[in-house]
Design a protein around this motif. Structure first.
Motif, PDB file in Angstrom:
ATOM      1  N   LEU A 139       0.691  -1.282   0.409  1.00  0.00           N
ATOM      2  CA  LEU A 139      -0.002  -0.177   0.480  1.00  0.00           C
ATOM      3  C   LEU A 139       0.835   1.183  -0.161  1.00  0.00           C
ATOM      4  CD1 LEU A 139      -2.455   0.666   0.022  1.00  0.00           C
ATOM      5  CD2 LEU A 139      -2.643   1.161   2.640  1.00  0.00           C
ATOM      6  N   PRO A 140       0.261   1.973  -1.351  1.00  0.00           N
ATOM      7  CA  PRO A 140       1.644   3.268  -0.825  1.00  0.00           C
ATOM      8  C   PRO A 140       1.132   3.955   0.980  1.00  0.00           C
ATOM      9  CG  PRO A 140      -0.422   3.420  -3.225  1.00  0.00           C
ATOM     10  CD  PRO A 140      -0.623   2.263  -1.848  1.00  0.00           C
ATOM     11  N   THR A 141       2.393   4.412   1.437  1.00  0.00           N
ATOM     12  CA  THR A 141       2.155   5.598   2.205  1.00  0.00           C
ATOM     13  C   THR A 141       0.936   6.573   2.664  1.00  0.00           C
ATOM     14  OG1 THR A 141       4.177   6.695   2.075  1.00  0.00           O
ATOM     15  CG2 THR A 141       4.337   4.562   3.051  1.00  0.00           C
ATOM     16  N   ALA A 142       1.218   7.079   1.619  1.00  0.00           N
ATOM     17  CA  ALA A 142      -0.375   8.343   1.581  1.00  0.00           C
ATOM     18  C   ALA A 142      -1.087   7.844   1.964  1.00  0.00           C
ATOM     19  CB  ALA A 142       0.327   9.348   0.460  1.00  0.00           C
ATOM     20  N   VAL A 143      -1.572   6.482   0.792  1.00  0.00           N
ATOM     21  CA  VAL A 143      -2.521   6.189   1.021  1.00  0.00           C
ATOM     22  C   VAL A 143      -2.882   5.469   1.934  1.00  0.00           C
ATOM     23  CG1 VAL A 143      -4.484   4.173   0.105  1.00  0.00           C
ATOM     24  CG2 VAL A 143      -3.134   5.250  -1.392  1.00  0.00           C
ATOM     25  N   ALA A 144      -2.007   4.714   2.937  1.00  0.00           N
ATOM     26  CA  ALA A 144      -2.129   4.209   4.605  1.00  0.00           C
ATOM     27  C   ALA A 144      -2.942   5.390   5.126  1.00  0.00           C
ATOM     28  CB  ALA A 144      -0.924   3.515   4.749  1.00  0.00           C
ATOM     29  N   GLY A 145      -2.080   6.237   5.034  1.00  0.00           N
ATOM     30  CA  GLY A 145      -2.231   7.239   6.543  1.00  0.00           C
ATOM     31  C   GLY A 145      -3.725   8.560   6.019  1.00  0.00           C
ATOM     32  N   ILE A 146      -3.923   8.744   4.861  1.00  0.00           N
ATOM     33  CA  ILE A 146      -5.726   8.844   4.720  1.00  0.00           C
ATOM     34  C   ILE A 146      -6.439   8.165   5.062  1.00  0.00           C
ATOM     35  CG2 ILE A 146      -7.170   9.541   2.600  1.00  0.00           C
ATOM     36  CD1 ILE A 146      -4.994  10.680   1.294  1.00  0.00           C
TER      37      ILE A 146
ATOM     38  N   ALA B 251      10.361   2.030  11.221  1.00  0.00           N
ATOM     39  CA  ALA B 251       9.866   3.233  11.370  1.00  0.00           C
ATOM     40  C   ALA B 251       9.870   4.776  12.318  1.00  0.00           C
ATOM     41  CB  ALA B 251       8.453   3.172  12.878  1.00  0.00           C
ATOM     42  N   LEU B 252      11.445   4.889  11.676  1.00  0.00           N
ATOM     43  CA  LEU B 252      12.482   5.912  11.924  1.00  0.00           C
ATOM     44  C   LEU B 252      12.251   7.150  11.444  1.00  0.00           C
ATOM     45  CD1 LEU B 252      13.288   7.238  14.135  1.00  0.00           C
ATOM     46  CD2 LEU B 252      15.922   6.036  13.582  1.00  0.00           C
ATOM     47  N   GLY B 253      12.261   6.595   9.669  1.00  0.00           N
ATOM     48  CA  GLY B 253      12.736   6.995   8.576  1.00  0.00           C
ATOM     49  C   GLY B 253      11.237   7.236   7.946  1.00  0.00           C
ATOM     50  N   GLU B 254       9.650   6.887   8.226  1.00  0.00           N
ATOM     51  CA  GLU B 254       8.379   6.588   7.415  1.00  0.00           C
ATOM     52  C   GLU B 254       8.005   8.364   7.780  1.00  0.00           C
ATOM     53  OE1 GLU B 254       4.978   5.827   5.967  1.00  0.00           O
ATOM     54  OE2 GLU B 254       7.016   5.508   6.141  1.00  0.00           O
ATOM     55  N   TYR B 255       7.516   8.757   6.531  1.00  0.00           N
ATOM     56  CA  TYR B 255       7.305   9.934   6.128  1.00  0.00           C
ATOM     57  C   TYR B 255       5.611  10.254   5.995  1.00  0.00           C
ATOM     58  CZ  TYR B 255       6.147  14.395   4.463  1.00  0.00           C
ATOM     59  OH  TYR B 255       5.792  15.869   3.270  1.00  0.00           O
ATOM     60  N   GLY B 256       5.288   9.339   4.737  1.00  0.00           N
ATOM     61  CA  GLY B 256       3.401   9.209   3.948  1.00  0.00           C
ATOM     62  C   GLY B 256       3.361   8.887   4.488  1.00  0.00           C
ATOM     63  N   SER B 257       2.502   8.085   5.541  1.00  0.00           N
ATOM     64  CA  SER B 257       1.628   7.598   6.765  1.00  0.00           C
ATOM     65  C   SER B 257       1.039   8.315   7.306  1.00  0.00           C
ATOM     66  CB  SER B 257       1.860   6.071   6.734  1.00  0.00           C
ATOM     67  OG  SER B 257       3.284   5.545   7.697  1.00  0.00           O
ATOM     68  N   VAL B 258       2.853   8.898   8.405  1.00  0.00           N
ATOM     69  CA  VAL B 258       2.181   9.598   9.168  1.00  0.00           C
ATOM     70  C   VAL B 258       1.911  11.293   9.462  1.00  0.00           C
ATOM     71  CG1 VAL B 258       3.492  10.329  11.363  1.00  0.00           C
ATOM     72  CG2 VAL B 258       4.424   8.155  10.452  1.00  0.00           C
ATOM     73  N   VAL B 259       2.426  11.661   7.805  1.00  0.00           N
ATOM     74  CA  VAL B 259       2.404  13.168   8.342  1.00  0.00           C
ATOM     75  C   VAL B 259       0.135  13.429   7.666  1.00  0.00           C
ATOM     76  CG1 VAL B 259       2.236  13.694   5.777  1.00  0.00           C
ATOM     77  CG2 VAL B 259       2.895  15.159   6.465  1.00  0.00           C
ATOM     78  N   PHE B 260      -0.292  12.612   7.372  1.00  0.00           N
ATOM     79  CA  PHE B 260      -1.734  12.410   7.440  1.00  0.00           C
ATOM     80  C   PHE B 260      -2.185  12.898   9.091  1.00  0.00           C
ATOM     81  CE2 PHE B 260      -0.405  11.488   2.882  1.00  0.00           C
ATOM     82  CZ  PHE B 260      -1.145  12.335   2.133  1.00  0.00           C
ATOM     83  N   ILE B 261      -1.512  12.121   9.918  1.00  0.00           N
ATOM     84  CA  ILE B 261      -2.923  12.001  10.286  1.00  0.00           C
ATOM     85  C   ILE B 261      -1.508  12.211  11.948  1.00  0.00           C
ATOM     86  CG2 ILE B 261      -2.047   9.740  11.521  1.00  0.00           C
ATOM     87  CD1 ILE B 261      -3.707   8.894  12.293  1.00  0.00           C
ATOM     88  N   ALA B 262      -0.708  12.891  12.119  1.00  0.00           N
ATOM     89  CA  ALA B 262       0.258  13.238  12.855  1.00  0.00           C
ATOM     90  C   ALA B 262      -0.626  14.491  13.185  1.00  0.00           C
ATOM     91  CB  ALA B 262       1.565  13.489  12.924  1.00  0.00           C
ATOM     92  N   GLY B 263      -0.570  15.659  12.879  1.00  0.00           N
ATOM     93  CA  GLY B 263      -1.521  16.949  13.180  1.00  0.00           C
ATOM     94  C   GLY B 263      -0.156  18.569  13.036  1.00  0.00           C
ATOM     95  N   ASN B 264       1.335  17.683  13.485  1.00  0.00           N
ATOM     96  CA  ASN B 264       2.423  18.051  12.701  1.00  0.00           C
ATOM     97  C   ASN B 264       2.667  19.636  13.452  1.00  0.00           C
ATOM     98  OD1 ASN B 264       2.750  16.434  10.905  1.00  0.00           O
ATOM     99  ND2 ASN B 264       1.176  17.274   9.305  1.00  0.00           N
TER     100      ASN B 264
END
Length: 299
Positions: free
Chosen positions: A108-115, A230-243
């Motif tokens: 699964l693309p990481t962006a899709v997982a995050g969304i 997990a340390l280098g993950e970006y795509g799935s986190v950026v949508f759900i993190a609040g940043n």
């Protein structure tokens, strides 16, 4: 020499040519791109480098990325062991489907997982609408015993806060643990458990003295892989993190932020820190795998 006196032909060319091609390919694909980060950072003075990688905002992102990655890897170590055990030891309807679902975070693309995770765990999501009020109430209760500590770390929300980061990193790390443990479990003879029970051991003793010692090398390796991923993950986190800076901003996102601000040296300095940590982790993982193979060879 073969039985007919002829030299056995090898599939690949000689060692020198094969090694040269390997080194050239790795240099073009891996070494040269990664060395660009070090070259860019080398233009900074040591004081500027230290200031760039130890500013309060950067340190807060380190603390979040390393802390949540470790917690997610620990969670996957526990539940990944159970999933691998069920897939290897039991036969049930739909087993192949569940086995394929384990690899879904890989495909699964990481962006899709995050969304998808955000849609599920947001306040108006399928699960978030039910879980978030319970979560906020539970965190507030914990916070009453330790004012500010639990609320600041855990957050009152699931999506767009630290719990969402934990969920995303657990999601992408599970396959590493399961796929590392499965071959070891398949090689373990069920007769070992039966012999343990015959000698009078209860189930807990069988788990702790027979099963876990055999699984420990592979479990450590799989958990380390999940942590490094997990340390280098970006795509799935950026949508759900609040940043939110200083609270829910992961280190890979901070690197992107500095690039958008044209702070290329600051971004590459942080990237070098992650690169060194990742390389160290990979080296440790290789040593763990070597230890695991030696352990099973002795057994």
């Amino acid at each position: 020499m073969s039985l007919f006196g002829k030299t056995r032909r090898k599939v690949l060319p000689g060692f020198g040519l094969s090694l040269g091609f390997t080194l050239a390919y790795l240099s073009l694909i891996v070494l040269i791109p990664l060395s660009a980060a070090f070259i860019k950072t080398s233009g900074m003075t040591w004081d500027a480098f230290v200031q760039a990688v130890t500013s309060p905002r950067v340190v807060a992102s380190y603390r979040l990325s390393f802390g949540v990655s470790f917690l997610a890897a620990a969670m996957n170590a526990f539940f990944g062991t159970i999933v691998a055990w069920v897939l290897v030891r039991y036969t049930f309807p739909g087993k192949k489907i569940i086995d394929a679902l384990v690899d879904l975070p890989f495909a699964l693309p990481t962006a899709v997982a995050g969304i998808a995770l955000t849609a599920i765990y947001a306040k108006n999501g399928w699960l978030g609408g039910y879980l978030e009020p319970l979560w906020a109430k539970g965190v507030t209760t914990l916070d009453a015993n330790a004012p500010g500590a639990w609320k600041d770390w855990l957050g009152l929300r699931i999506a767009f806060d630290r719990p969402g980061i934990f969920i995303a990193l657990t999601f992408i790390g599970l396959p590493f643990v399961v796929r590392t443990l499965q071959p070891v479990l398949e090689e373990m003879e069920p007769e070992l458990e039966e012999a343990s029970a015959t000698l009078g051991a209860n189930r807990w003793q069988t788990i702790t003295r027979v099963i876990l010692p055999e699984l420990t090398p592979a479990l450590i390796t799989g958990s380390a892989l999940a942590f490094a991923r997990a340390l280098g993950e970006y795509g799935s986190v950026v949508f759900i993190a609040g940043n939110q800076p200083m609270h829910s901003e992961i280190t890979p996102l901070l690197i992107i932020t500095k690039l958008e601000q044209y702070d290329y040296r600051g971004a590459t300095a942080i990237a070098v820190v992650l690169l060194v940590v990742s390389f160290t982790l990979l080296l440790l993982i290789n040593l763990l795998q070597k230890w695991s193979r030696r352990h099973h060879a002795l057994v």
